[in-house]
Scaffold this motif. Structure first.
Motif, short mmCIF file in Angstrom:
data_model
loop_
_atom_site.label_atom_id
_atom_site.label_comp_id
_atom_site.label_asym_id
_atom_site.label_seq_id
_atom_site.Cartn_x
_atom_site.Cartn_y
_atom_site.Cartn_z
N ARG A 694 41.24 33.76 45.14
CA ARG A 694 40.08 33.23 46.05
C ARG A 694 39.11 34.34 46.76
NH1 ARG A 694 41.06 28.82 50.80
NH2 ARG A 694 41.76 30.68 52.01
N LEU A 695 38.02 34.22 46.68
CA LEU A 695 37.14 35.03 47.41
C LEU A 695 36.48 34.36 48.67
CD1 LEU A 695 35.11 37.28 47.98
CD2 LEU A 695 33.27 35.99 46.47
N ASN A 696 37.04 34.78 49.77
CA ASN A 696 36.86 34.20 51.13
C ASN A 696 35.79 34.87 51.67
OD1 ASN A 696 36.88 32.83 53.37
ND2 ASN A 696 39.07 33.20 53.64
N ILE A 697 34.65 34.28 51.88
CA ILE A 697 33.40 35.01 52.37
C ILE A 697 33.32 34.72 53.92
CG2 ILE A 697 30.90 35.21 52.65
CD1 ILE A 697 31.06 34.54 49.71
N THR A 698 33.57 35.78 55.05
CA THR A 698 33.63 35.19 56.29
C THR A 698 32.69 35.36 57.09
OG1 THR A 698 34.86 37.41 56.53
CG2 THR A 698 36.15 35.59 56.36
N LYS A 699 31.70 36.27 56.45
CA LYS A 699 30.52 36.53 57.29
C LYS A 699 29.32 36.84 56.28
CE LYS A 699 28.29 39.30 60.68
NZ LYS A 699 28.42 40.41 61.98
N ALA A 700 28.12 36.15 56.39
CA ALA A 700 26.94 36.68 55.51
C ALA A 700 25.66 36.24 56.25
CB ALA A 700 27.34 35.72 54.11
N SER A 701 24.63 37.37 56.06
CA SER A 701 23.28 37.12 56.59
C SER A 701 22.50 35.84 56.04
CB SER A 701 22.61 38.33 56.27
OG SER A 701 22.12 38.43 55.00
N ALA A 702 23.00 35.27 54.98
CA ALA A 702 22.34 34.05 54.47
C ALA A 702 23.46 33.67 53.33
CB ALA A 702 21.27 34.46 53.72
N PRO A 703 23.13 32.21 52.97
CA PRO A 703 24.23 31.85 52.09
C PRO A 703 24.46 32.67 50.82
CG PRO A 703 22.89 30.09 52.84
CD PRO A 703 22.26 31.33 53.46
N PRO A 704 25.72 33.27 50.71
CA PRO A 704 25.95 33.95 49.67
C PRO A 704 25.78 33.61 48.00
CG PRO A 704 28.05 33.27 50.62
CD PRO A 704 26.93 32.68 51.17
N SER A 705 25.73 34.49 47.26
CA SER A 705 25.44 34.16 45.79
C SER A 705 26.27 35.18 45.08
CB SER A 705 23.90 34.05 45.46
OG SER A 705 23.77 33.53 44.23
N ILE A 706 26.84 34.89 43.81
CA ILE A 706 27.81 35.97 43.06
C ILE A 706 27.27 35.58 41.48
CG2 ILE A 706 29.87 36.50 42.22
CD1 ILE A 706 29.48 36.99 44.97
N TYR A 707 26.68 36.53 40.80
CA TYR A 707 26.71 36.70 39.47
C TYR A 707 27.75 36.43 38.82
CZ TYR A 707 21.77 38.26 39.87
OH TYR A 707 20.24 38.48 40.48
N GLU A 708 28.96 37.49 38.90
CA GLU A 708 30.05 37.30 38.21
C GLU A 708 31.24 37.82 39.05
OE1 GLU A 708 31.05 36.44 34.66
OE2 GLU A 708 29.00 35.62 34.93
N PHE A 709 32.10 37.02 38.92
CA PHE A 709 33.63 37.50 39.67
C PHE A 709 34.48 37.69 38.67
CE2 PHE A 709 37.56 36.94 41.79
CZ PHE A 709 37.40 37.22 43.03
N ASN A 710 34.90 38.73 38.53
CA ASN A 710 35.88 39.36 37.27
C ASN A 710 37.22 39.69 37.69
OD1 ASN A 710 33.51 39.08 35.29
ND2 ASN A 710 32.74 40.76 36.06
N VAL A 711 38.30 39.10 37.05
CA VAL A 711 39.45 39.50 37.63
C VAL A 711 39.77 40.03 36.11
CG1 VAL A 711 41.87 38.48 38.01
CG2 VAL A 711 39.83 37.42 39.09
N ILE A 712 40.32 41.48 36.33
CA ILE A 712 40.80 42.18 35.11
C ILE A 712 41.96 43.12 35.18
CG2 ILE A 712 39.74 44.24 33.76
CD1 ILE A 712 37.18 43.81 35.29
N ASP A 713 42.63 43.07 34.07
CA ASP A 713 44.14 43.90 33.85
C ASP A 713 43.55 45.13 33.32
OD1 ASP A 713 46.50 44.63 33.78
OD2 ASP A 713 46.75 43.65 31.94
N GLU A 714 43.42 46.26 33.91
CA GLU A 714 43.07 47.50 33.53
C GLU A 714 44.36 48.30 33.11
OE1 GLU A 714 39.49 50.22 34.91
OE2 GLU A 714 41.04 50.32 36.39
N LYS A 715 44.46 48.66 31.93
CA LYS A 715 45.52 49.50 31.77
C LYS A 715 45.61 50.74 31.91
CE LYS A 715 47.56 45.96 29.63
NZ LYS A 715 48.52 45.28 30.16
#
Length: 715
Positions: A694-715
């Motif tokens: 979970r991305l938990n945004i606790t403070k923002a100057s305006a309603p936030p927006s995300i292009y891409e949220f990537n979870v990666i296994d980097e060897k």
């Protein structure tokens, strides 16, 4: 009896090249049967065939010369290359050909278990070479420079085929493919014959200025008994000036994908007008670099790990960076008369980089552009392209821009494409805004929508690769595009700016460079999926690349670990693409435009947008797969600078944390009280596994927006 797969007739203008390790014509039933193997060769009906594992007068063959038997039965000429003495005779490789060779020669190759040999045969219009590499990887790799050196003066189209005893991606193949293109589809396995699990049999084209277009690739899976290898063949057209329908890349496209990473260089009269676009009225005398150093440009490119340099030779303003005899709006009419195209091309030779050029179709200065007879401008453009393509050595790529100012057909792209290919067969041609949603209409297809094969059409045909400057392709980018009912393979080339302000031409006042994290993640994204990336690093009004930008791009290369002649580095495994996603709120309640799923859809033109300043984005993950990196592309507030092109990005997200679901509660694994940044990369101290993140945004100057949220296994 196994049913035979059909083999389509060969195009009259194509060559059919075959390779076959025949195991000395001893089949999997342990019977020596020359006629069986000859029948397979006759069935394929190749123009030329590389044959491996052949005895000549050995006891094992009862004194028979295997290649001569195959030649007699298939009615072809034979050329034999013995590698070792064996059982009273010889053992080696050979070539069968419909045409008698003009000449041939052999060269020993390393082989610890047994001596190996390289066979060269020359014909009227091409060359075929054959080898059977050692079983030892060190010997294989040691063979490659010997072959390169032996072929360095060969200019005819050249094919190299045989049993390489190595698979795609191995050190041997990485070494070979510095100068050779695999023409057969190495995803089609060739050994063992009765249940193939890997491909070690290859047919290559040689990168010596010729182009190779594959019309057909086939492995004969219905011939498993004659040998422990399966026969392989390709139909190839050489130096064809037409783009051919195919679902596989041709040699020009393979070379483009292999280059992968280039430095874009915007420099010209706009640099001195402190603007992005000009209308052709800035006087040539305004162009006046005080310390022009093209050698420094290319030296920076080399140090940064770039494989090629893409130089603006003429932008929309019409100002030319070379002394063109067809205009006086060029460097020769300026205070600094250095032929920049020549200087950069020579520096590329010096530092071992390939050279590419950008040329604007749109010309706001040249009088013939506005003539009622547009053929006059086409002649002007053709003359200038001839100068560029004949006076500056090999050009690996030609990048056209500005086509929107005329109807697509007015540019006469088939004529221009044929001109380019006659002068530089290996030059890849691209036109900005290549693809449209529907053939014959100018409703452009954005790269984010190019996720279905054979759905969209060419706007500019022919083109060797797609462009949509400066958009980012979808993670599931597809390669097949339609023109007049036929499908064509087209990779995508990305263009991004090093500058955080996204400016192409350098400005008088220094501007900050992008953060290394963002550059690194964009590199991975843009060079993935057989696509390519050019990064704009423009010189300033002195004629040099600014120190802070040179340092940034060189440091990026070091961080990525780019190494000369090795494949480009790749990101880890993405666990979140297409994952089930939910959000605490969605802007306007419109899930179609702003829904949570858009943060994991693999597209950079779509985004999740929250309705509240405090918001959460929850992503389901496979609970048994580890991950150790998270990259987040925030959709920022943007405003344009006065030049109309540069922009300023401002982050909305001020504080946030990353949480995983563990023991029936949310456990924070990363907490930040700093603005997120344009691309936030979080490298976790160790790997985690969880069913939800979970991305938990606790403070923002305006309603936030995300292009891409990537979870990666980097060897």
């Amino acid at each position: 009896m196994q049913a035979q797969n059909p083999i389509a007739p060969k195009d009259k203008q194509a060559l059919r090249v075959m390779t076959y390790n025949v195991r000395n014509c001893r089949g999997m039933d342990e019977k020596i049967d020359y006629q069986r193997v000859a029948n397979i060769i006759k069935r394929v009906n190749p123009d030329i065939a590389a044959i491996q594992e052949l005895d000549s007068a050995s006891k094992r063959n009862d004194g028979v010369f295997a290649l001569k038997e195959l030649a007699k039965r298939s009615k072809m000429h034979y050329t034999y290359a013995p590698a070792i003495d064996f059982q009273g005779g010889k053992y080696g490789i050979g070539i069968l050909s419909k045409q008698k060779p003009l000449r041939y020669w052999t060269m020993p190759l390393p082989g610890r278990e047994e001596q190996r040999v390289f066979l060269f045969t020359e014909f009227d219009n091409y060359v075929l070479c054959c080898a059977h590499f050692s079983l030892t990887a060190e010997d294989q790799v040691a063979s490659v420079p010997l072959i390169f050196d032996a072929l360095k003066d060969v200019h005819k189209p050249l094919f190299f085929a045989g049993d390489m005893n190595s698979v795609q991606g191995s050190p041997t193949q990485n070494a070979l493919q510095q100068k050779f293109f695999a023409l057969n589809d190495y995803h089609n396995d060739t050994i063992p014959g009765q249940n193939p699990t890997e491909c070690i049999d290859f047919i290559y084209g040689f990168d010596n200025g010729n182009s190779y277009s594959v019309l057909k690739q086939q492995v004969l899976y219905d011939e498993p008994m004659a040998s422990d290898h399966l026969p392989v063949f390709v139909d190839v057209k050489v130096n064809d000036t037409e783009l051919l329908s195919s679902n596989q890349p041709n040699s020009v496209q393979m070379a483009l994908m292999k280059r992968g990473y280039g430095m874009f260089m915007h420099f010209g009269v706009n640099t001195f007008g402190d603007t992005e676009w000009s209308d052709g009225t800035i006087p040539a005398g305004k162009y006046n670099p005080t310390n022009l150093d093209c050698d420094q440009w290319v030296r920076v490119a080399r140090d940064a790990g770039f494989r090629y340099v893409l130089l603006i030779t003429k932008h929309h303003d019409g100002f030319c960076l070379w002394d063109s005899k067809y205009t006086d709006y060029d460097v020769a009419s300026s205070p600094v008369k250095t032929d920049v195209v020549k200087a950069v091309s020579e520096a590329c030779k010096k530092y071992g980089l390939q050279f590419a050029i950008y040329y604007s179709l749109w010309d706001r200065h040249e009088a013939s552009y506005k003539d009622k007879d547009f053929n006059k401008y086409i002649s002007y453009m053709s003359n200038q392209l001839t100068e560029l393509l004949t006076n500056y050595g090999p050009i690996c790529e030609l990048w056209f821009d500005g086509g929107w100012d005329k109807k697509p057909e007015e540019w006469q792209m088939p004529k221009i494409y044929a001109l380019v290919k006659r002068l530089q067969p290996q030059c890849a041609v691209g036109v900005n805004h290549t693809i449209v949603l529907k053939e014959g209409e100018r409703n452009f297809a954005l790269p984010d929508s190019m996720t279905v094969d054979n759905k969209y059409a060419f706007q500019y045909f022919p083109s060797d690769f797609r462009l949509w400057d400066p958009k980012i392709a979808h993670k599931a980018d597809k390669k097949q595009y339609m023109h007049q009912g036929k499908s064509y393979y087209l990779p995508f080339e990305h263009t991004i700016c090093l500058s955080k302000a996204w400016n192409w031409f350098q400005k008088k006042n220094p501007l900050p460079a992008r953060d290394l994290d963002e550059l690194q993640e964009l590199f991975y994204w843009c060079t993935d999926n057989h696509n390519t990336l050019v990064v704009n690093v423009p010189p300033d009004q002195t004629g040099r690349i600014r120190e802070h930008e040179a340092n940034t791009i060189i440091e990026l290369g070091k961080r990525l670990g780019i190494k000369k002649d090795e494949p480009l580095p790749v990101n880890g495994q993405f666990l979140s693409i297409g994952a089930e996603t939910k959000a605490s709120s969605v802007l306007k309640g419109d899930n179609g435009l702003y829904g949570a799923q858009l943060a994991t859809d693999g597209g950079m033109q779509t985004c999740w947008s929250a309705a509240d300043t405090c918001a959460t984005l929850t992503i389901a993950l496979p609970g048994d797969k580890p991950f150790n990196k998270i990259s987040i592309f925030e959709c920022c507030d943007m405003k344009n600078a006065p030049d109309g092109f540069s922009n300023i990005r401002t982050n909305r997200i001020q504080t946030y944390q990353i949480e995983i679901w563990k023991d029936n509660q949310w456990l924070p694994v990363f907490v930040s009280d700093e603005p997120m940044g344009d691309c936030k990369v979080i490298r976790l101290l160790h790997s985690y596994q969880t069913s939800q993140i979970r991305l938990n945004i606790t403070k923002a100057s305006a309603p936030p927006s995300i292009y891409e949220f990537n979870v990666i296994d980097e060897k």
